[in-house]
Design a protein around this motif. Structure first.
Motif, PDB file in Angstrom:
ATOM      1  N   LYS A 103     -15.549 -31.028   5.019  1.00 45.96           N
ATOM      2  CA  LYS A 103     -14.846 -29.895   5.612  1.00 45.96           C
ATOM      3  C   LYS A 103     -15.807 -28.733   5.778  1.00 45.96           C
ATOM      4  O   LYS A 103     -16.899 -28.728   5.231  1.00 45.96           O
ATOM      5  CB  LYS A 103     -13.665 -29.465   4.757  1.00 45.96           C
ATOM      6  N   TYR A 104     -15.371 -27.747   6.508  1.00 48.29           N
ATOM      7  CA  TYR A 104     -16.075 -26.469   6.564  1.00 48.29           C
ATOM      8  C   TYR A 104     -15.526 -25.626   5.412  1.00 48.29           C
ATOM      9  O   TYR A 104     -14.665 -24.765   5.607  1.00 48.29           O
ATOM     10  CB  TYR A 104     -15.825 -25.765   7.902  1.00 48.29           C
ATOM     11  N   ARG A 105     -15.967 -25.904   4.201  1.00 45.54           N
ATOM     12  CA  ARG A 105     -15.393 -25.244   3.023  1.00 45.54           C
ATOM     13  C   ARG A 105     -15.587 -23.731   3.058  1.00 45.54           C
ATOM     14  O   ARG A 105     -14.713 -22.982   2.620  1.00 45.54           O
ATOM     15  CB  ARG A 105     -15.995 -25.819   1.748  1.00 45.54           C
ATOM     16  N   LEU A 106     -16.720 -23.275   3.571  1.00 44.31           N
ATOM     17  CA  LEU A 106     -16.951 -21.833   3.651  1.00 44.31           C
ATOM     18  C   LEU A 106     -15.863 -21.169   4.491  1.00 44.31           C
ATOM     19  O   LEU A 106     -15.378 -20.091   4.155  1.00 44.31           O
ATOM     20  CB  LEU A 106     -18.340 -21.544   4.236  1.00 44.31           C
ATOM     21  N   LEU A 107     -15.449 -21.831   5.556  1.00 44.53           N
ATOM     22  CA  LEU A 107     -14.380 -21.281   6.390  1.00 44.53           C
ATOM     23  C   LEU A 107     -13.052 -21.279   5.637  1.00 44.53           C
ATOM     24  O   LEU A 107     -12.280 -20.321   5.733  1.00 44.53           O
ATOM     25  CB  LEU A 107     -14.264 -22.060   7.698  1.00 44.53           C
ATOM     26  N   ASP A 108     -12.791 -22.358   4.868  1.00 38.24           N
ATOM     27  CA  ASP A 108     -11.594 -22.382   4.022  1.00 38.24           C
ATOM     28  C   ASP A 108     -11.599 -21.195   3.072  1.00 38.24           C
ATOM     29  O   ASP A 108     -10.606 -20.480   2.929  1.00 38.24           O
ATOM     30  CB  ASP A 108     -11.544 -23.665   3.177  1.00 38.24           C
ATOM     31  N   ASP A 109     -12.741 -20.997   2.392  1.00 39.17           N
ATOM     32  CA  ASP A 109     -12.848 -19.904   1.424  1.00 39.17           C
ATOM     33  C   ASP A 109     -12.661 -18.543   2.091  1.00 39.17           C
ATOM     34  O   ASP A 109     -11.958 -17.673   1.571  1.00 39.17           O
ATOM     35  CB  ASP A 109     -14.208 -19.948   0.717  1.00 39.17           C
ATOM     36  N   TRP A 115      -6.434 -14.092   4.082  1.00 41.50           N
ATOM     37  CA  TRP A 115      -4.983 -14.134   3.889  1.00 41.50           C
ATOM     38  C   TRP A 115      -4.579 -13.318   2.665  1.00 41.50           C
ATOM     39  O   TRP A 115      -3.594 -12.579   2.700  1.00 41.50           O
ATOM     40  CB  TRP A 115      -4.496 -15.567   3.734  1.00 41.50           C
ATOM     41  N   GLN A 116      -5.350 -13.444   1.574  1.00 41.09           N
ATOM     42  CA  GLN A 116      -5.021 -12.714   0.347  1.00 41.09           C
ATOM     43  C   GLN A 116      -5.127 -11.203   0.556  1.00 41.09           C
ATOM     44  O   GLN A 116      -4.267 -10.452   0.102  1.00 41.09           O
ATOM     45  CB  GLN A 116      -5.956 -13.143  -0.792  1.00 41.09           C
ATOM     46  N   GLU A 117      -6.165 -10.761   1.252  1.00 37.59           N
ATOM     47  CA  GLU A 117      -6.365  -9.331   1.483  1.00 37.59           C
ATOM     48  C   GLU A 117      -5.257  -8.720   2.337  1.00 37.59           C
ATOM     49  O   GLU A 117      -5.011  -7.522   2.270  1.00 37.59           O
ATOM     50  CB  GLU A 117      -7.719  -9.092   2.156  1.00 37.59           C
ATOM     51  N   ARG A 118      -4.594  -9.532   3.136  1.00 40.93           N
ATOM     52  CA  ARG A 118      -3.567  -9.041   4.054  1.00 40.93           C
ATOM     53  C   ARG A 118      -2.163  -9.480   3.667  1.00 40.93           C
ATOM     54  O   ARG A 118      -1.239  -9.376   4.459  1.00 40.93           O
ATOM     55  CB  ARG A 118      -3.905  -9.498   5.477  1.00 40.93           C
ATOM     56  N   ASP A 119      -2.030 -10.015   2.458  1.00 41.05           N
ATOM     57  CA  ASP A 119      -0.737 -10.500   1.971  1.00 41.05           C
ATOM     58  C   ASP A 119      -0.099 -11.509   2.922  1.00 41.05           C
ATOM     59  O   ASP A 119       1.105 -11.487   3.160  1.00 41.05           O
ATOM     60  CB  ASP A 119       0.237  -9.342   1.718  1.00 41.05           C
ATOM     61  N   ILE A 120      -0.913 -12.362   3.469  1.00 37.22           N
ATOM     62  CA  ILE A 120      -0.420 -13.446   4.326  1.00 37.22           C
ATOM     63  C   ILE A 120      -0.254 -14.676   3.440  1.00 37.22           C
ATOM     64  O   ILE A 120      -1.175 -15.052   2.709  1.00 37.22           O
ATOM     65  CB  ILE A 120      -1.411 -13.736   5.474  1.00 37.22           C
ATOM     66  N   ALA A 121       0.890 -15.286   3.507  1.00 40.32           N
ATOM     67  CA  ALA A 121       1.145 -16.475   2.699  1.00 40.32           C
ATOM     68  C   ALA A 121       0.169 -17.587   3.081  1.00 40.32           C
ATOM     69  O   ALA A 121      -0.126 -17.781   4.265  1.00 40.32           O
ATOM     70  CB  ALA A 121       2.581 -16.946   2.904  1.00 40.32           C
ATOM     71  N   GLU A 122      -0.317 -18.284   2.064  1.00 40.18           N
ATOM     72  CA  GLU A 122      -1.211 -19.410   2.351  1.00 40.18           C
ATOM     73  C   GLU A 122      -0.450 -20.463   3.140  1.00 40.18           C
ATOM     74  O   GLU A 122       0.743 -20.684   2.928  1.00 40.18           O
ATOM     75  CB  GLU A 122      -1.747 -20.021   1.054  1.00 40.18           C
ATOM     76  N   HIS A 123      -1.141 -21.072   4.060  1.00 38.29           N
ATOM     77  CA  HIS A 123      -0.557 -22.158   4.846  1.00 38.29           C
ATOM     78  C   HIS A 123      -1.684 -23.114   5.212  1.00 38.29           C
ATOM     79  O   HIS A 123      -2.824 -22.943   4.775  1.00 38.29           O
ATOM     80  CB  HIS A 123       0.177 -21.612   6.077  1.00 38.29           C
ATOM     81  N   ALA A 124      -1.397 -24.105   5.987  1.00 32.43           N
ATOM     82  CA  ALA A 124      -2.392 -25.133   6.316  1.00 32.43           C
ATOM     83  C   ALA A 124      -3.589 -24.507   7.023  1.00 32.43           C
ATOM     84  O   ALA A 124      -3.444 -23.599   7.853  1.00 32.43           O
ATOM     85  CB  ALA A 124      -1.762 -26.200   7.198  1.00 32.43           C
ATOM     86  N   PHE A 125      -4.764 -24.995   6.680  1.00 34.67           N
ATOM     87  CA  PHE A 125      -5.978 -24.562   7.366  1.00 34.67           C
ATOM     88  C   PHE A 125      -6.003 -25.169   8.763  1.00 34.67           C
ATOM     89  O   PHE A 125      -5.403 -26.226   8.999  1.00 34.67           O
ATOM     90  CB  PHE A 125      -7.225 -25.020   6.602  1.00 34.67           C
ATOM     91  N   PRO A 126      -6.702 -24.532   9.677  1.00 35.67           N
ATOM     92  CA  PRO A 126      -6.833 -25.123  11.017  1.00 35.67           C
ATOM     93  C   PRO A 126      -7.427 -26.536  10.919  1.00 35.67           C
ATOM     94  O   PRO A 126      -8.335 -26.786  10.120  1.00 35.67           O
ATOM     95  CB  PRO A 126      -7.801 -24.172  11.733  1.00 35.67           C
ATOM     96  N   GLY A 127      -6.927 -27.425  11.727  1.00 39.61           N
ATOM     97  CA  GLY A 127      -7.406 -28.807  11.719  1.00 39.61           C
ATOM     98  C   GLY A 127      -8.892 -28.928  12.017  1.00 39.61           C
ATOM     99  O   GLY A 127      -9.542 -29.876  11.573  1.00 39.61           O
ATOM    100  N   SER A 128      -9.439 -27.972  12.739  1.00 43.20           N
ATOM    101  CA  SER A 128     -10.859 -28.036  13.091  1.00 43.20           C
ATOM    102  C   SER A 128     -11.773 -27.813  11.886  1.00 43.20           C
ATOM    103  O   SER A 128     -12.960 -28.075  11.968  1.00 43.20           O
ATOM    104  CB  SER A 128     -11.179 -27.012  14.184  1.00 43.20           C
ATOM    105  N   PHE A 129     -11.224 -27.362  10.741  1.00 47.34           N
ATOM    106  CA  PHE A 129     -12.024 -27.187   9.527  1.00 47.34           C
ATOM    107  C   PHE A 129     -12.252 -28.518   8.813  1.00 47.34           C
ATOM    108  O   PHE A 129     -13.108 -28.625   7.957  1.00 47.34           O
ATOM    109  CB  PHE A 129     -11.333 -26.238   8.548  1.00 47.34           C
ATOM    110  N   ASP A 130     -11.463 -29.524   9.162  1.00 51.13           N
ATOM    111  CA  ASP A 130     -11.491 -30.833   8.491  1.00 51.13           C
ATOM    112  C   ASP A 130     -12.500 -31.746   9.181  1.00 51.13           C
ATOM    113  O   ASP A 130     -12.399 -32.006  10.375  1.00 51.13           O
ATOM    114  CB  ASP A 130     -10.090 -31.445   8.554  1.00 51.13           C
ATOM    115  N   LEU A 131     -13.469 -32.234   8.412  1.00 51.28           N
ATOM    116  CA  LEU A 131     -14.477 -33.153   8.955  1.00 51.28           C
ATOM    117  C   LEU A 131     -14.331 -34.563   8.386  1.00 51.28           C
ATOM    118  O   LEU A 131     -15.256 -35.362   8.452  1.00 51.28           O
ATOM    119  CB  LEU A 131     -15.887 -32.620   8.640  1.00 51.28           C
TER     120      LEU A 131
END
Length: 178
Positions: A103-109, A115-131
């Motif tokens: 995966k593009y782990r840096l992008l996940d991180d 999301w945390q800084e903006r109080d956005i609920a965690e949800h699925a990462f974009p599919g393009s991050f998955d390798l």
């Protein structure tokens, strides 16, 4: 990864040049291979991707007398994987390590922090991050470009991978499954 790095440090006495683009693995790399002399450790800045492997080729050209190992994440390596072909074509004896977490782990991180800084609920990462699919055979890609390589799936395979990499004349790639 830790077994590979510990073995590499033991076998080389830390006498090598590292070009590190494996940003999420960098803390582990520097734990086992700390930069003790100027010019022994190079790190990409600003989160740019694709400089790890060509950086290792350049470091080896600058210091042909030294062992040079380039570390890249699986995502970053995909930007400039052809650097292996260049190393083979021009007889540049650099070594390469793919820190493969599929995966593009840096992008996940980064997006998690956003999301945390903006109080956005965690949800699925974009599919393009998955390798992870289709699976990328980095050692096979290295062989297709004329280099040799091996894949490390279990910690006990890491010692053999270091031995092969250090003994191999010419470019060699180790694909470490994280």
């Amino acid at each position: 990864m830790a077994v590979f790095l510990r073995t590499l440090a033991e076998r080389t006495g830390g006498d090598l040049i590292v070009f590190d683009e494996a940003l999420t693995t960098s803390p582990l790399v520097t734990r086992y291979l700390p930069a003790e002399r100027p010019g022994d450790y190079h790190l990409t800045r600003g989160g740019s991707l694709g400089v790890g492997f060509p950086g290792a080729v350049g470091a080896k050209l600058a210091r042909p007398d030294r062992l040079v190992v380039g570390f890249a994440g699986d995502g970053g390596s995909m930007y400039t994987y052809q650097a292996l072909w260049t190393a083979v074509r021009h007889g540049i004896d650099a070594k390469f390590v793919v820190c493969n977490n599929r995966k593009y782990r840096l992008l996940d991180d980064n997006i998690t922090r956003y999301w945390q800084e903006r109080d956005i609920a965690e949800h699925a990462f974009p599919g393009s991050f998955d390798l992870s699919h289709p699976e990328i055979d980095f050692a096979g890609l290295a062989r297709a470009l004329g280099a040799d390589g091996t894949r490390v799936e279990k910690p006990d395979e890491a010692v053999t991978a270091v031995t092969r990499m250090l003994a191999h004349p010419g470019p060699y790639l180790v694909d470490i499954q994280i």
